[in-house]
Write an enzyme that holds these catalytic residues in place. Structure first.
Site, PDB file in Angstrom:
ATOM      1  N   ASP A 139      63.233 -39.421  -2.377  1.00 15.58           N
ATOM      2  CA  ASP A 139      62.168 -38.814  -3.193  1.00 15.58           C
ATOM      3  C   ASP A 139      60.871 -39.579  -2.999  1.00 15.58           C
ATOM      4  O   ASP A 139      59.779 -39.027  -3.173  1.00 15.58           O
ATOM      5  CB  ASP A 139      62.442 -38.921  -4.708  1.00 15.58           C
ATOM      6  CG  ASP A 139      63.731 -38.283  -5.142  1.00 15.58           C
ATOM      7  OD1 ASP A 139      64.192 -37.368  -4.454  1.00 15.58           O
ATOM      8  OD2 ASP A 139      64.260 -38.706  -6.196  1.00 15.58           O
ATOM      9  N   HIS A 143      65.587 -40.982  -6.310  1.00 20.99           N
ATOM     10  CA  HIS A 143      66.445 -41.113  -5.125  1.00 20.99           C
ATOM     11  C   HIS A 143      65.593 -41.775  -4.048  1.00 20.99           C
ATOM     12  O   HIS A 143      64.369 -41.555  -4.005  1.00 20.99           O
ATOM     13  CB  HIS A 143      66.864 -39.764  -4.540  1.00 20.99           C
ATOM     14  CG  HIS A 143      67.614 -38.854  -5.458  1.00 20.99           C
ATOM     15  ND1 HIS A 143      67.009 -38.036  -6.367  1.00 20.99           N
ATOM     16  CD2 HIS A 143      68.941 -38.598  -5.556  1.00 20.99           C
ATOM     17  CE1 HIS A 143      67.923 -37.329  -7.011  1.00 20.99           C
ATOM     18  NE2 HIS A 143      69.108 -37.648  -6.534  1.00 20.99           N
TER      19      HIS A 143
HETATM   20  C1  XLS Z   1      72.169 -32.596  -9.136  1.00 20.90           C
HETATM   21  C2  XLS Z   1      72.100 -33.861  -9.842  1.00 20.90           C
HETATM   22  C3  XLS Z   1      71.224 -34.943  -9.215  1.00 20.90           C
HETATM   23  C4  XLS Z   1      71.530 -36.276  -9.812  1.00 20.90           C
HETATM   24  C5  XLS Z   1      71.023 -37.424  -9.035  1.00 20.90           C
HETATM   25  O1  XLS Z   1      72.738 -31.621  -9.628  1.00 20.90           O
HETATM   26  O2  XLS Z   1      71.718 -33.589 -11.158  1.00 20.90           O
HETATM   27  O3  XLS Z   1      69.893 -34.612  -9.327  1.00 20.90           O
HETATM   28  O4  XLS Z   1      71.050 -36.388 -11.121  1.00 20.90           O
HETATM   29  O5  XLS Z   1      71.451 -37.423  -7.724  1.00 20.90           O
END
Ligand code: XLS
Ligand code: CA
Ligand code: CA
Length: 439
Positions: free
Chosen positions: A105, A102
């Site tokens: 991140d 993301h």
């Molecule tokens: C959350 C999601 C998230 C997605 C990406 O539950 O798994 O991490 O994979 O935004």
């Protein structure tokens, strides 16, 4: 640059008899299964957020793991770079070729989006530099449009046009970064695209706006050279009570209704499928039969807890069934992203590696067993025979779509009553499954 994970060797395949906890027992990258190397069947990816950012905090307590990776102060650009260093060393030691991220991140988010974007440019230059001379690539990128309080009512579904515009700016930037890093995919996970109560929600309005955001993303992505797949990652609930991308079937229906199905596929997360009351393999099959099986978030939930625990996958039954779906679909266009985190008391550096070793071995074993099931052929043969009444006579006419209600009715009248349709043989098939797994 000095080694961050000191004392952790490159993880090697040692075979099923090995007792070395820092070795693969089943994942043997070059081993050929059904004509393809394991590493090609299983393009594994590291999830930046869990692996390099999350420290194991939960609703009741702070983190237990330290993810400073040698940086003096967390939440700085120096720390962001230390995470890059750690991530690349981690992937190299495990032989992982992809990562997913993301926007927030990879850098600390600033108060002003212009400053955040500057930081993103700087860090992606650094990541690109690290990618040079390696075969590490980006599997997919995404924008985090759920953590910041501004997204409390959603991003594409928000009631605030200003927040919508801000989300659009984040999507634009995250797409640019994904292209810059050569990403194969771009994910929309609609964590806050949903609602708590209809008393304060215009559902149709919100869904139309989400679709428009996705359309603009496709248009912009294609204009800057993004040729990969857009993905919806379905999830039924958490954080919202009702999330619009409930499961694969719902998300696919939404994409078709808005003419987005040519550009989008599914990113199926195991733990989200089970939260929706399905099995993992169910959502994989729904995606595959619609030509939309794109990528996988490889993890598992806990049926006794019932929330999104994002555990490293160790359930070989499920991994086998999932790999059967993947093999039957001819593979993924994306990969297997470990959207998984260590349990809170597993806070050491060794635990980080053990989580990935477990996940990679589980899917490798799943692959081996799924291939064995296909080669054995008894399960496929049963299904083939089960529908054999459609191969001739009135059944063939149904398949050829050359009959009518009137003809079927007169056929039925002449027949009287049909025989029972034949045993489903579930127990027999489950026994075969066990025999192949453990025989
Ligand atoms: C959350 C999601 C998230 C997605 C990406 O539950 O798994 O991490 O994979 O935004
Ligand atoms: Ca999850
Ligand atoms: Ca996920």
């Amino acid at each position: 640059m000095s080694e961050i994970f000191k004392g952790i060797p490159e993880i090697k395949y040692e075979g099923a008899k090995s007792t070395n906890s820092l070795a693969f027992k089943y994942y043997d990258a070059d081993k050929v299964v059904l004509g393809k190397k394991m590493s090609e069947h299983l393009p594994f990816a590291m999830a930046w957020w869990h692996n390099l950012c999350a420290e194991g905090s939960d609703m009741f307590g702070r983190g237990t793991a330290d993810k400073a990776f040698g940086a003096d102060e967390k939440g700085t650009m120096a720390h962001a770079k230390a995470k890059v260093d750690a991530g690349f060393e981690f992937m190299k030691k495990l032989g992982i070729k992809y990562f997913c991220f993301h926007d927030v991140d990879i850098v600390p988010e600033a108060d002003d989006i212009k400053e955040t974007n500057k930081r993103l440019d700087e860090i992606t230059d650094y990541i690109l530099e690290k990618m040079k001379g390696t075969d590490v690539k980006c599997l997919w990128g995404t924008a985090n449009m759920f953590s910041n309080p501004r997204f409390m009512n959603g991003a594409g579904s928000t009631n605030s046009a200003d927040v919508y515009a801000f989300a659009a700016a984040q999507v634009k930037k995250a797409l640019e970064l994904t292209v810059k890093l050569g990403g194969k995919g771009y994910v929309f996970w609609g964590g806050r695209e949903g609602y708590e109560t209809l008393m304060n929600t215009d559902m149709a309005f919100e869904q139309e706006n989400i679709a428009y955001l996705m359309k603009m993303a496709v248009e912009y992505g294609r204009s800057i050279g993004f040729t990969g797949d857009f993905y919806i990652e379905p999830k039924p609930k958490e954080p919202m009570k009702h999330q619009y991308d409930f499961d694969a079937a719902t998300a696919i229906g939404f994409l078709k209704a808005h003419g987005l199905d040519k550009d989008f596929k599914m990113n199926i997360e195991a733990n989200h499928a089970t939260l929706a009351g399905h099995t993992f393999e169910h959502d994989l099959r729904v995606s595959a039969i619609n030509g939309m099986l794109g990528s996988i978030d490889a993890n598992q939930g806990d049926f006794l807890l019932g929330w999104d625990t994002d555990e490293f996958p160790y359930d070989v039954y499920t991994a086998t069934k999932a790999m059967y779906e993947v093999l039957k679909a001819g593979g993924l266009t994306g990969g297997f992203n470990f959207d998984a985190k260590n349990r809170r008391p597993s806070y050491t550096v060794e635990d980080m590696f053990k989580g990935y070793i477990l996940g990679m071995d589980t899917f490798a074993l799943g692959l081996i067993k799924a291939a064995a099931i296909i080669e054995d052929g008894r399960l496929d043969k049963f299904i083939e025979d089960k529908y054999s009444s459609y191969k001739s006579g009135i059944g063939k006419k149904i398949i050829d779509r050359t009959t009518s209600l009137a003809e079927l009715a007169s056929y039925a009248e002449e027949m009287g009553a049909p025989d029972l349709p034949g045993s489903g043989n579930q127990e027999g098939l489950e026994a075969i499954f066990n025999q192949i797994l453990f025989g």
